[in-house]
Design a protein around this motif. Structure first.
Motif, mmCIF file in Angstrom:
data_model
loop_
_atom_site.group_PDB
_atom_site.id
_atom_site.type_symbol
_atom_site.label_atom_id
_atom_site.label_comp_id
_atom_site.label_asym_id
_atom_site.label_seq_id
_atom_site.Cartn_x
_atom_site.Cartn_y
_atom_site.Cartn_z
ATOM 1 N N GLU A 178 5.189 -4.753 -12.100
ATOM 2 C CA GLU A 178 4.664 -3.513 -11.543
ATOM 3 C C GLU A 178 3.973 -3.841 -10.230
ATOM 4 O O GLU A 178 3.254 -4.832 -10.123
ATOM 5 C CB GLU A 178 3.679 -2.868 -12.514
ATOM 6 C CG GLU A 178 4.344 -2.334 -13.766
ATOM 7 C CD GLU A 178 3.354 -1.638 -14.674
ATOM 8 O OE1 GLU A 178 2.409 -1.009 -14.168
ATOM 9 O OE2 GLU A 178 3.543 -1.743 -15.885
ATOM 10 N N TYR A 179 4.202 -2.980 -9.238
ATOM 11 C CA TYR A 179 3.602 -3.168 -7.920
ATOM 12 C C TYR A 179 2.716 -1.991 -7.566
ATOM 13 O O TYR A 179 2.887 -0.887 -8.078
ATOM 14 C CB TYR A 179 4.696 -3.329 -6.859
ATOM 15 C CG TYR A 179 5.289 -4.718 -6.839
ATOM 16 C CD1 TYR A 179 4.819 -5.681 -5.961
ATOM 17 C CD2 TYR A 179 6.299 -5.080 -7.718
ATOM 18 C CE1 TYR A 179 5.350 -6.955 -5.944
ATOM 19 C CE2 TYR A 179 6.839 -6.351 -7.717
ATOM 20 C CZ TYR A 179 6.356 -7.290 -6.827
ATOM 21 O OH TYR A 179 6.874 -8.555 -6.817
ATOM 22 N N VAL A 180 1.754 -2.255 -6.681
ATOM 23 C CA VAL A 180 0.872 -1.215 -6.171
ATOM 24 C C VAL A 180 0.884 -1.261 -4.651
ATOM 25 O O VAL A 180 1.225 -2.284 -4.040
ATOM 26 C CB VAL A 180 -0.578 -1.364 -6.702
ATOM 27 C CG1 VAL A 180 -0.628 -1.188 -8.208
ATOM 28 C CG2 VAL A 180 -1.176 -2.691 -6.294
ATOM 29 N N GLY A 217 -3.881 0.618 -3.615
ATOM 30 C CA GLY A 217 -4.038 0.478 -5.057
ATOM 31 C C GLY A 217 -3.268 1.492 -5.876
ATOM 32 O O GLY A 217 -3.320 1.465 -7.100
ATOM 33 N N PRO A 226 -0.135 3.116 -7.755
ATOM 34 C CA PRO A 226 1.084 2.584 -8.359
ATOM 35 C C PRO A 226 2.334 2.997 -7.572
ATOM 36 O O PRO A 226 2.410 4.110 -7.063
ATOM 37 C CB PRO A 226 1.105 3.206 -9.749
ATOM 38 C CG PRO A 226 -0.288 3.637 -10.020
ATOM 39 C CD PRO A 226 -0.880 3.984 -8.697
ATOM 40 N N ASP A 245 4.551 5.536 -3.364
ATOM 41 C CA ASP A 245 3.494 5.449 -4.368
ATOM 42 C C ASP A 245 3.255 6.818 -4.988
ATOM 43 O O ASP A 245 3.924 7.799 -4.643
ATOM 44 C CB ASP A 245 2.213 4.843 -3.781
ATOM 45 C CG ASP A 245 1.498 5.720 -2.763
ATOM 46 O OD1 ASP A 245 1.771 6.942 -2.696
ATOM 47 O OD2 ASP A 245 0.638 5.186 -2.042
ATOM 48 N N THR A 289 1.377 -7.154 -6.489
ATOM 49 C CA THR A 289 1.640 -6.908 -7.906
ATOM 50 C C THR A 289 0.408 -6.285 -8.538
ATOM 51 O O THR A 289 -0.721 -6.500 -8.088
ATOM 52 C CB THR A 289 2.004 -8.203 -8.657
ATOM 53 O OG1 THR A 289 0.893 -9.098 -8.591
ATOM 54 C CG2 THR A 289 3.249 -8.848 -8.088
ATOM 55 N N ALA A 290 0.632 -5.499 -9.565
ATOM 56 C CA ALA A 290 -0.478 -4.860 -10.262
ATOM 57 C C ALA A 290 -1.416 -5.917 -10.829
ATOM 58 O O ALA A 290 -2.628 -5.737 -10.839
ATOM 59 C CB ALA A 290 0.049 -3.945 -11.363
ATOM 60 N N ASP A 291 -0.871 -7.057 -11.271
ATOM 61 C CA ASP A 291 -1.693 -8.145 -11.811
ATOM 62 C C ASP A 291 -2.636 -8.679 -10.746
ATOM 63 O O ASP A 291 -3.805 -8.907 -11.003
ATOM 64 C CB ASP A 291 -0.820 -9.287 -12.330
ATOM 65 C CG ASP A 291 0.012 -8.884 -13.535
ATOM 66 O OD1 ASP A 291 -0.360 -7.904 -14.207
ATOM 67 O OD2 ASP A 291 1.030 -9.540 -13.797
ATOM 68 N N SER A 325 -3.701 -7.115 -8.125
ATOM 69 C CA SER A 325 -4.666 -6.065 -7.821
ATOM 70 C C SER A 325 -5.780 -6.043 -8.869
ATOM 71 O O SER A 325 -6.954 -5.921 -8.542
ATOM 72 C CB SER A 325 -3.966 -4.705 -7.771
ATOM 73 O OG SER A 325 -4.895 -3.683 -7.538
ATOM 74 N N GLU A 326 -5.417 -6.186 -10.138
ATOM 75 C CA GLU A 326 -6.410 -6.190 -11.209
ATOM 76 C C GLU A 326 -7.310 -7.411 -11.119
ATOM 77 O O GLU A 326 -8.509 -7.329 -11.341
ATOM 78 C CB GLU A 326 -5.718 -6.137 -12.577
ATOM 79 C CG GLU A 326 -5.089 -4.797 -12.865
ATOM 80 C CD GLU A 326 -4.245 -4.785 -14.122
ATOM 81 O OE1 GLU A 326 -4.256 -5.796 -14.856
ATOM 82 O OE2 GLU A 326 -3.577 -3.765 -14.358
#
Length: 96
Positions: free
Chosen positions: A4-6, A10, A12, A61, A74-76, A78-79
């Motif tokens: 998953e990408y953002v 931020g 999605p 987005d 990647t969402a990872d 970003s988190e």
């Protein structure tokens, strides 16, 4: 493995920007060349192409903003960035 990408903000990434062709139904043509539309438009999905900018695919987005892949994270990642900033805030509160 798919990830998953953002966007840089931020948000999605929900999909790609697509270019489609189709045939809009008409019942005639005015003397000035303007079509008189009736009914719907048949979309020719076999002609569908992902839109590009400078040779790069355009991703959308959740807000409809356009981004190229090199602008995404990647969402990872970003988190993890959120966790690091939370940790930094917590470190500032220690000993107060």
């Amino acid at each position: 493995m798919a990830r998953e990408y953002v966007s840089p903000t931020g948000s999605p990434i929900l999909g790609t920007l697509e270019r489609l062709t189709g045939r809009a139904e008409i019942i005639g043509i005015e003397d000035n060349g303007e079509p008189v539309y009736q009914g719907g438009t048949e979309i020719f999905y076999d002609d569908q192409k992902t839109a590009t900018k400078d040779g790069k695919m355009i991703f959308l987005d959740e807000n409809g903003a356009e981004w190229t892949f090199d602008q995404l994270t990647t969402a990872d990642d970003s988190e993890e960035g959120d966790k690091e900033s939370d940790d930094e805030e917590d470190d500032g509160d220690v000993g107060c």
